[in-house]
Design an enzyme around this catalytic site. Sequence first.
Site, short mmCIF file in Angstrom:
data_model
loop_
_atom_site.label_atom_id
_atom_site.label_comp_id
_atom_site.label_asym_id
_atom_site.label_seq_id
_atom_site.Cartn_x
_atom_site.Cartn_y
_atom_site.Cartn_z
N TYR A 30 11.61 10.24 22.65
CA TYR A 30 12.48 10.97 21.72
C TYR A 30 11.72 11.35 20.44
CZ TYR A 30 16.07 8.81 24.70
OH TYR A 30 16.82 8.39 25.77
N HIS A 52 11.54 4.12 31.86
CA HIS A 52 12.36 5.32 31.66
C HIS A 52 12.43 6.19 32.92
CE1 HIS A 52 13.58 8.39 28.29
NE2 HIS A 52 14.48 8.30 29.23
N PRO A 70 28.22 9.03 28.40
CA PRO A 70 29.50 8.65 29.01
C PRO A 70 30.62 9.64 28.72
CG PRO A 70 29.10 7.32 27.06
CD PRO A 70 27.84 8.11 27.31
N GLY A 90 30.03 12.89 29.08
CA GLY A 90 29.54 14.12 29.69
C GLY A 90 28.72 14.96 28.76
N GLY A 118 29.02 15.26 25.70
CA GLY A 118 29.92 15.88 24.74
C GLY A 118 30.98 16.77 25.36
N GLY A 119 30.80 17.12 26.64
CA GLY A 119 31.74 18.03 27.26
C GLY A 119 33.14 17.48 27.36
#
Length: 300
Positions: free
Chosen positions: A56, A123, A202, A204, A206-207
């Site tokens: 990141y 990862h 969890p 989605g 932000g969806g």
Amino acid sequence: MRTTPLGSTGLTVPIQGVGCMRLGASRGPDDDRAAVTLIHRALDLGATLLDTADLYGGGRNEVLVGRALGQRRAEAILCTKFGVVPTPHGELGARGDAAYVRAACDASLTRLGTDVIDLFYLHDRDHSVPIEETVGAMAGLVDAGKVRHLGLSNVDSADIRAAHAVHPIAALQSQWSLVGREIEKVLPVCRELGIGVVPYCPQGAGGLNLEPYPRSRPPHIGEVSPSLEGVVRDIAGRHGVRPGQVALAWVQQQADVWGVAVVPIPGTTRVAHLQENVAATELVLDGADLDRLDRASRNA
């Protein structure tokens, strides 16, 4: 916040953590200050499981998380990941040879400003190296006192079994939400071996917040169908909560469905959203809610 054993290796964690990937993404001083504020608020609320990775921001995210913790390091359960590396062609590859495992850990410790990582994840799987070599090197870090517990991400059932045979695995981190349920294929193995599950995205990506603005999601995370959106909105309205909180509570309560510890790590850059996410740990969906969400999710 309530806590739970994460797997069978002796690691106890809050039932919800924080995904730190987006913190400091704009690289400005105001953004960095906001990230510190958010991490401190997470600690105050008991969401002390903080997840980052050397990928990141090219390591910058680890530096920011480490600086934010500062004198509060002992309050946090600090998790990071290694193994995803840039290639000469500008794409991402994976590396898991023993020498790289050790070097990556040392580099993360330096960036995080700590002498021990609480949970160290692979990862992504390097298929050119036996996973036994990778996990064997990770186990050596535990023996050296640099790492307390081991985790895996983006692996299949065979990899989980092979890794666990080398050293006990505390957690599997994978995407899991109402619009992304591939992880459910490996949950029986996690239950059998006593491995906890740490879902990222969890909501989605932000969806499932169902907010009226454009959003982009990774290709492996599905769109929210009108039927699923309708069910989520209806349940949220009846409970007097936001849709994203329903999505989080659904993931949280899968612990009872599958018989594994489930500790979501929703990511956010805003304290208000953090507080909503934490509040979702107190939202109890009844059997009818869970059944409706399950059917809408599978039929999406």
